[in-house]
Design a protein around this motif. Structure first.
Motif, PDB file in Angstrom:
ATOM      1  N   LEU A  47       0.815  -1.208   0.000  1.00  0.00           N
ATOM      2  CA  LEU A  47       0.000   0.000   0.000  1.00  0.00           C
ATOM      3  C   LEU A  47       0.854   1.266   0.000  1.00  0.00           C
ATOM      4  N   ARG A  48       1.976   1.224   0.658  1.00  0.00           N
ATOM      5  CA  ARG A  48       2.859   2.385   0.721  1.00  0.00           C
ATOM      6  C   ARG A  48       3.795   2.482  -0.481  1.00  0.00           C
ATOM      7  N   TYR A  49       4.003   1.345  -1.139  1.00  0.00           N
ATOM      8  CA  TYR A  49       5.006   1.295  -2.217  1.00  0.00           C
ATOM      9  C   TYR A  49       4.791   2.354  -3.299  1.00  0.00           C
ATOM     10  N   PRO A  50       3.568   2.533  -3.845  1.00  0.00           N
ATOM     11  CA  PRO A  50       3.405   3.515  -4.938  1.00  0.00           C
ATOM     12  C   PRO A  50       3.744   4.945  -4.531  1.00  0.00           C
ATOM     13  N   THR A  51       3.532   5.286  -3.255  1.00  0.00           N
ATOM     14  CA  THR A  51       3.817   6.661  -2.818  1.00  0.00           C
ATOM     15  C   THR A  51       5.262   6.846  -2.393  1.00  0.00           C
ATOM     16  N   VAL A  52       5.890   5.773  -1.907  1.00  0.00           N
ATOM     17  CA  VAL A  52       7.282   5.877  -1.437  1.00  0.00           C
ATOM     18  C   VAL A  52       8.260   5.670  -2.584  1.00  0.00           C
ATOM     19  N   MET A  53       8.053   4.607  -3.369  1.00  0.00           N
ATOM     20  CA  MET A  53       8.997   4.256  -4.429  1.00  0.00           C
ATOM     21  C   MET A  53       8.490   4.798  -5.765  1.00  0.00           C
ATOM     22  N   THR A  54       8.649   6.088  -5.950  1.00  0.00           N
ATOM     23  CA  THR A  54       8.252   6.733  -7.200  1.00  0.00           C
ATOM     24  C   THR A  54       9.411   6.705  -8.192  1.00  0.00           C
ATOM     25  N   ASN A  55       9.145   7.127  -9.422  1.00  0.00           N
ATOM     26  CA  ASN A  55      10.213   7.208 -10.424  1.00  0.00           C
ATOM     27  C   ASN A  55      11.319   8.162  -9.980  1.00  0.00           C
ATOM     28  N   GLN A  56      10.933   9.272  -9.351  1.00  0.00           N
ATOM     29  CA  GLN A  56      11.931  10.237  -8.881  1.00  0.00           C
ATOM     30  C   GLN A  56      12.793   9.633  -7.789  1.00  0.00           C
ATOM     31  N   THR A  57      12.164   8.893  -6.855  1.00  0.00           N
ATOM     32  CA  THR A  57      12.934   8.254  -5.785  1.00  0.00           C
ATOM     33  C   THR A  57      13.896   7.224  -6.340  1.00  0.00           C
ATOM     34  N   MET A  58      13.422   6.378  -7.261  1.00  0.00           N
ATOM     35  CA  MET A  58      14.280   5.338  -7.823  1.00  0.00           C
ATOM     36  C   MET A  58      15.392   5.937  -8.674  1.00  0.00           C
ATOM     37  N   THR A  59      15.096   7.000  -9.403  1.00  0.00           N
ATOM     38  CA  THR A  59      16.143   7.668 -10.186  1.00  0.00           C
ATOM     39  C   THR A  59      17.217   8.226  -9.269  1.00  0.00           C
ATOM     40  N   GLY A  60      16.795   8.823  -8.136  1.00  0.00           N
ATOM     41  CA  GLY A  60      17.762   9.334  -7.173  1.00  0.00           C
ATOM     42  C   GLY A  60      18.621   8.233  -6.588  1.00  0.00           C
ATOM     43  N   LEU A  61      18.010   7.100  -6.232  1.00  0.00           N
ATOM     44  CA  LEU A  61      18.774   5.965  -5.710  1.00  0.00           C
ATOM     45  C   LEU A  61      19.745   5.419  -6.749  1.00  0.00           C
ATOM     46  N   THR A  62      19.297   5.377  -7.995  1.00  0.00           N
ATOM     47  CA  THR A  62      20.152   4.865  -9.068  1.00  0.00           C
ATOM     48  C   THR A  62      21.365   5.765  -9.279  1.00  0.00           C
ATOM     49  N   VAL A  63      21.132   7.065  -9.323  1.00  0.00           N
ATOM     50  CA  VAL A  63      22.252   8.008  -9.463  1.00  0.00           C
ATOM     51  C   VAL A  63      23.196   7.876  -8.280  1.00  0.00           C
ATOM     52  N   LEU A  64      22.641   7.695  -7.089  1.00  0.00           N
ATOM     53  CA  LEU A  64      23.466   7.550  -5.887  1.00  0.00           C
ATOM     54  C   LEU A  64      24.357   6.313  -5.977  1.00  0.00           C
ATOM     55  N   THR A  65      23.806   5.188  -6.456  1.00  0.00           N
ATOM     56  CA  THR A  65      24.614   3.974  -6.582  1.00  0.00           C
ATOM     57  C   THR A  65      25.752   4.168  -7.581  1.00  0.00           C
ATOM     58  N   TRP A  66      25.470   4.868  -8.695  1.00  0.00           N
ATOM     59  CA  TRP A  66      26.510   5.094  -9.707  1.00  0.00           C
ATOM     60  C   TRP A  66      27.606   6.001  -9.181  1.00  0.00           C
ATOM     61  N   VAL A  67      27.280   6.885  -8.252  1.00  0.00           N
ATOM     62  CA  VAL A  67      28.293   7.778  -7.682  1.00  0.00           C
ATOM     63  C   VAL A  67      29.060   7.082  -6.565  1.00  0.00           C
ATOM     64  N   VAL A  68      28.332   6.429  -5.651  1.00  0.00           N
ATOM     65  CA  VAL A  68      28.963   5.790  -4.492  1.00  0.00           C
ATOM     66  C   VAL A  68      29.913   4.678  -4.926  1.00  0.00           C
ATOM     67  N   ALA A  69      29.595   3.993  -6.018  1.00  0.00           N
ATOM     68  CA  ALA A  69      30.433   2.881  -6.480  1.00  0.00           C
ATOM     69  C   ALA A  69      31.853   3.317  -6.813  1.00  0.00           C
ATOM     70  N   HIS A  70      32.064   4.623  -7.013  1.00  0.00           N
ATOM     71  CA  HIS A  70      33.411   5.119  -7.321  1.00  0.00           C
ATOM     72  C   HIS A  70      34.297   5.216  -6.078  1.00  0.00           C
ATOM     73  N   ILE A  71      33.706   5.213  -4.895  1.00  0.00           N
ATOM     74  CA  ILE A  71      34.466   5.548  -3.691  1.00  0.00           C
ATOM     75  C   ILE A  71      35.590   4.554  -3.428  1.00  0.00           C
ATOM     76  N   PHE A  72      35.265   3.259  -3.331  1.00  0.00           N
ATOM     77  CA  PHE A  72      36.264   2.280  -2.923  1.00  0.00           C
ATOM     78  C   PHE A  72      37.352   2.075  -3.980  1.00  0.00           C
ATOM     79  N   PRO A  73      37.043   1.985  -5.270  1.00  0.00           N
ATOM     80  CA  PRO A  73      38.137   1.928  -6.250  1.00  0.00           C
ATOM     81  C   PRO A  73      39.020   3.163  -6.220  1.00  0.00           C
ATOM     82  N   SER A  74      38.434   4.318  -5.931  1.00  0.00           N
ATOM     83  CA  SER A  74      39.222   5.553  -5.888  1.00  0.00           C
ATOM     84  C   SER A  74      40.198   5.550  -4.727  1.00  0.00           C
ATOM     85  N   VAL A  75      39.791   4.969  -3.585  1.00  0.00           N
ATOM     86  CA  VAL A  75      40.672   4.920  -2.414  1.00  0.00           C
ATOM     87  C   VAL A  75      41.928   4.108  -2.724  1.00  0.00           C
ATOM     88  N   SER A  76      41.762   2.931  -3.322  1.00  0.00           N
ATOM     89  CA  SER A  76      42.925   2.102  -3.650  1.00  0.00           C
ATOM     90  C   SER A  76      43.719   2.682  -4.813  1.00  0.00           C
TER      91      SER A  76
END
Length: 330
Positions: free
Chosen positions: A133-162
């Motif tokens: 019941l909460r899913y359609p209001t919580v997990m919108t296209n904007q929310t998922m796009t933000g999470l997706t962009v976040l994953t693409w950015v965060v994934a750079h952190i650990f390779p960059s450290v080494s």
């Protein structure tokens, strides 16, 4: 040139060896194999990208994750395979020092990214099934796009450290990468002196990047199974567990072989030759991108309907064109 002590030879380039035991008469066959593998992976995942771009009906949170996974599955072989193909077709395995570092960074980047995407996919299914019941209001296209962009950015952190530390390391003049691409383990193996501490650091980082998301994925799937057992029954239950089994196979292929490849030096009884390690690395790196498009195209009802509709349109257009050609010939 990299910085090195006076006692050590400077290294300005590396050479991709590939499979050390492979005989030269098989180089062309292996090169063609990886070429067709690369084309199949790219075209298969590109199909998902095109479907998502053209069909507004599937531009929903779950398909945004699938789009992200498809783009990642295109990125990894694009970074890893061209130089390997050149190595077997033209005996050109040379990479400059900076190019090797860039490839190493992107190899680990896409590995981290896929791990985070699988975590996002598991969390999306968790919220969709456990909180419908909460899913359609919580997990919108904007929310998922933000999470997706976040994953693409965060994934750079650990390779960059080494990546920050490798240019300051001292190499002993050896420049042959005993792998099919530059990765941390292969590069660190060429560093002078005792590499056990450096290896343990890279091993701990890899475990953290891969298995923290895996732990969360397992927890989310356990919660999903418990919820489904209490709510669903019959065909719905069978279908749900079929989906879990498919996802479980992909996750197992992605994580389990990685553990053995990274952990092999820590267990003296677990012997792994260069060829076996490379084969295992290629299996868990390239098999999921190869089968993901087929899984999501064949098991997703909406995508199957879209592809079927496209094929029917093409069939309806083709006979008309043939009729026109025959009339013109007469």
């Amino acid at each position: 040139m990299i910085q090195a002590d006076d006692n050590y030879t400077q290294v300005s380039a590396f050479v991709i060896v590939g499979f050390p035991s492979l005989q030269p008469e098989y180089f062309d066959i292996v090169g063609w194999f990886f070429f067709f593998l690369y084309v199949t992976i790219v075209l298969g995942n590109l199909l998902l990208v095109v479907v998502f771009a053209l069909e507004h009906s599937i531009q929903k949170p779950m398909y945004i994750i699938m789009l992200s996974l498809a783009l990642s599955d295109i990125g990894f072989p694009t970074v890893a395979l061209p130089k390997l193909i050149a190595r077997y077709w033209w005996n050109d395995g040379r990479l400059s020092f900076q190019t090797c570092l860039f490839q190493r960074h992107m190899i680990h980047y896409f590995g981290s990214l896929n791990s985070l995407i699988l975590l996002t996919m598991a969390l999306d299914r968790y919220f969709a099934i456990c909180f419908p019941l909460r899913y359609p209001t919580v997990m919108t296209n904007q929310t998922m796009t933000g999470l997706t962009v976040l994953t693409w950015v965060v994934a750079h952190i650990f390779p960059s450290v080494s990546s920050y530390h490798i240019p300051t390391m001292s190499f002993c003049g050896l420049n042959k990468i005993m792998n099919v691409f530059c990765d941390t383990r292969s590069v660190v193996a060429l560093v002078c002196g005792d590499i056990s501490r450096k290896y343990m650091q890279s091993f701990a980082t890899a475990l953290f990047i891969l298995y923290v998301p895996l732990s969360l994925i397992v927890i989310s799937y356990i919660a999903l199974i418990v919820t489904v057992l209490h709510v669903d029954s019959g065909k719905g239950l069978v279908k749900t567990f079929s989906t879990f089994a498919t996802q479980g196979c992909i996750i197992s292929i992605y994580y389990i072989p990685r553990f053995f490849v990274y952990a092999a030096p820590l267990f003296p009884s677990l012997t792994m030759t260069h060829d076996k390690r490379i084969a295992a690395t290629l299996f868990y790196s390239l098999f999921p991108p190869l089968i993901n498009p087929f899984i999501y195209c064949l098991r997703t009802k909406e995508i199957k309907q879209i592809l079927r509709r496209w094929i029917q349109k093409r069939k309806s257009i083709f006979p008309k064109n043939m009729t026109l050609v025959k009339i013109e010939e007469k």
